[in-house]
Write a protein that holds these residues in place. Structure first.
Motif, PDB file in Angstrom:
ATOM      1  N   ALA A 151    -100.588 -37.157  69.847  1.00  0.00           N
ATOM      2  CA  ALA A 151     -99.399 -36.442  70.327  1.00  0.00           C
ATOM      3  C   ALA A 151     -98.113 -37.178  69.981  1.00  0.00           C
ATOM      4  N   ASN A 152     -98.132 -38.497  70.109  1.00  0.00           N
ATOM      5  CA  ASN A 152     -96.974 -39.309  69.743  1.00  0.00           C
ATOM      6  C   ASN A 152     -95.705 -38.822  70.439  1.00  0.00           C
ATOM      7  N   PHE A 204    -102.973 -35.173  80.271  1.00  0.00           N
ATOM      8  CA  PHE A 204    -102.487 -34.135  79.361  1.00  0.00           C
ATOM      9  C   PHE A 204    -103.654 -33.232  79.002  1.00  0.00           C
ATOM     10  N   ARG A 205    -103.469 -31.936  79.141  1.00  0.00           N
ATOM     11  CA  ARG A 205    -104.523 -30.965  78.855  1.00  0.00           C
ATOM     12  C   ARG A 205    -103.983 -29.876  77.928  1.00  0.00           C
ATOM     13  N   THR A 206    -104.831 -29.404  77.030  1.00  0.00           N
ATOM     14  CA  THR A 206    -104.497 -28.287  76.152  1.00  0.00           C
ATOM     15  C   THR A 206    -105.468 -27.151  76.427  1.00  0.00           C
ATOM     16  N   GLU A 217    -110.826 -28.442  72.862  1.00  0.00           N
ATOM     17  CA  GLU A 217    -109.475 -28.889  72.527  1.00  0.00           C
ATOM     18  C   GLU A 217    -109.392 -30.389  72.770  1.00  0.00           C
ATOM     19  N   ILE A 218    -108.954 -31.134  71.756  1.00  0.00           N
ATOM     20  CA  ILE A 218    -108.838 -32.586  71.851  1.00  0.00           C
ATOM     21  C   ILE A 218    -107.359 -32.960  71.921  1.00  0.00           C
ATOM     22  N   SER A 219    -106.994 -33.729  72.940  1.00  0.00           N
ATOM     23  CA  SER A 219    -105.624 -34.239  73.063  1.00  0.00           C
ATOM     24  C   SER A 219    -105.678 -35.762  73.037  1.00  0.00           C
ATOM     25  N   ALA A 220    -104.697 -36.381  72.388  1.00  0.00           N
ATOM     26  CA  ALA A 220    -104.616 -37.839  72.336  1.00  0.00           C
ATOM     27  C   ALA A 220    -103.247 -38.272  72.841  1.00  0.00           C
ATOM     28  N   THR A 258    -108.493 -36.692  75.635  1.00  0.00           N
ATOM     29  CA  THR A 258    -109.014 -35.748  76.617  1.00  0.00           C
ATOM     30  C   THR A 258    -109.641 -34.592  75.863  1.00  0.00           C
ATOM     31  N   LEU A 259    -110.898 -34.323  76.172  1.00  0.00           N
ATOM     32  CA  LEU A 259    -111.630 -33.202  75.574  1.00  0.00           C
ATOM     33  C   LEU A 259    -111.725 -32.100  76.613  1.00  0.00           C
ATOM     34  N   ASP A 260    -111.070 -30.978  76.352  1.00  0.00           N
ATOM     35  CA  ASP A 260    -111.149 -29.815  77.237  1.00  0.00           C
ATOM     36  C   ASP A 260    -112.162 -28.839  76.651  1.00  0.00           C
TER      37      ASP A 260
END
Length: 431
Positions: A343-344, A355-357, A369-372, A378-380
């Motif tokens: 995400a930076n 943080f969730r997507t 959905e993978i968020s960094a 976070t794997l949703d």
């Protein structure tokens, strides 16, 4: 800059949107501290001025839908349920925010943008919010801010007027293993999200050791999990890994929804290979399918679908085309994995705790959905059903490979509806 926008890449997501499956992105951001409403209001106002192409209202002109300029304020509600987009409640915007406790949530129509574009907006919002909330001077580098020149490359659809796209080859793909049918859970209609957190540095080390990347490794581990559950299945285990088309289009600044896919097949001959060799194979599949010409072929296919939709006169016919195309896509996919990239969020990231997507899962089952953000992945797992069978199988793969994880929570998927002219009525939020 002309504020009226003709729709093209937006057409398929628009006509695919239903009350049951609103085509929207929901980014959920849990901050370190309670949200200050007045500070958030000012931050949203400043950020939205920087993104005028998101300040639009859906209108019809000459028999075609357009996005027209919308000067009304973007609404911030005080409940995480959100609100229905494209209604009086949302000031007829296709975007809205909400807040509660220490959560900030962005809801935006997926036809307006994709994860890459939504991340840009959040980067700007957090710059303004954290600067005032924490009385700090944050670095501006790499953040789009009010006062920047907004170039035509940021505004213009890079697909609509392309005349040099390759002719996409005819592709015949076998049906993929359908998770819902395989598990016999057709009656389980409770849309559910399972959120799993993994330490970023540990997972990246694991990827390096096994010739993987976050997206390919999650797709591979999920493929292995499904194969372990159904070793005798004849159908193909095929995962779509989302691909950002901007690089191939030479349009890095475009705000549009520009997502293609690389098809990763867990072939029979791969199943006895060591994980590293499987990782190399999946990386090779991605590399082959993300060469510029291959990505542009996918863009051309999408453009052809948009033109096919435009060739139909009524909304009913257009919805039928979009629905048919979607059903064909679902038949050839077992699941989908989406990773925008790190995400930076720059210096504002230190104030983010979670943080969730979220977006609508495909009707055939699961979207991961993978968020960094802030040192964690976070794997949703977004499912059209509640059964944890496939999540548990994936977690077993993590356990078997020594990957430490934290099951964050399980909740119903709640997405803001998008009221469209062909929707007779609509509730306040999609579930």
């Amino acid at each position: 800059m002309m504020m009226e926008q003709t729709l093209f890449t937006e057409l398929r997501p628009l006509y695919e949107t239903t009350k049951e499956n609103p085509n929207e992105i929901r980014l959920r951001i849990r901050m370190r501290d309670l949200i200050e409403p007045d500070v958030l209001r000012r931050a949203v106002d400043l950020a939205m001025q920087r993104y005028p192409y998101f300040l639009v209202q859906l209108q019809k002109k000459g028999g075609e839908y357009i996005f027209a300029e919308n000067h009304r304020p973007v609404v911030i509600s005080d409940s995480l349920h959100g609100m229905e987009l494209n209604t009086a409640q949302s000031n007829y915007h296709m975007i809205a925010f909400c807040r509660q406790d220490n959560w900030i949530v962005l809801d935006i129509f997926h036809g307006l943008t994709d994860g890459t574009g939504a991340y840009e907006l959040v980067r700007t919002l957090l710059y303004y919010y954290c600067s005032e909330r924490y009385h700090v001077t944050l670095k501006r580098d790499g953040i789009r801010l009010l006062g920047d020149e907004i170039s035509p490359e940021e505004w213009n659809d890079p697909v609509a007027n392309r005349t040099d796209l390759p002719i996409p080859p005819r592709m015949e793909m076998s049906d993929a293993l359908n998770l819902i049918t395989a598990a016999g859970i057709e009656a389980d209609l409770q849309k559910t999200v399972y959120s799993v957190k993994i330490d970023e540095s540990e997972f990246m080390r694991f990827n390096l050791d096994n010739d993987g990347s976050p997206g390919t490794m999650v797709a591979l581990l999920f493929s292995r999990a499904v194969a372990a559950l159904y070793p005798e299945a004849k159908e193909t285990i095929r995962i779509a890994l989302c691909v950002n088309q901007r690089r191939a289009l030479h349009a890095p600044l475009a705000h549009h929804s520009l997502v293609g896919g690389a098809m990763l097949e867990y072939k029979e001959e791969m199943r006895d290979w060591p994980l590293e060799k499987q990782g190399t194979a999946y990386r090779g599949m991605v590399f082959a399918q993300t060469e510029e010409e291959k990505v542009l072929s996918g863009v051309a296919s999408g453009a052809a679908i948009s033109r096919m939709i435009l060739s139909k006169e009524s909304d009913e016919e257009r919805r039928a085309v979009a629905g048919y195309i979607g059903s064909l896509a679902n038949k050839v996919l077992t699941a989908t994995v989406s990773y925008v990239g790190k995400a930076n969020y720059k210096e504002a990231e230190q104030y983010i705790r979670d943080f969730r997507t979220w977006t609508s899962p495909p009707s055939n089952g699961i979207l991961i959905e993978i968020s960094a953000v802030n040192g964690h992945f976070t794997l949703d797992f977004l499912q059209t059903f509640s059964n944890p069978l496939f999540v548990n199988a994936f977690l077993k793969e993590l356990d078997d490979n020594g990957i430490v994880y934290d099951m964050q929570d399980v909740s119903d998927i709640e997405l803001a509806n998008i009221r469209l002219p062909w929707h007779a009525d609509s509730s306040a939020a999609g579930r």
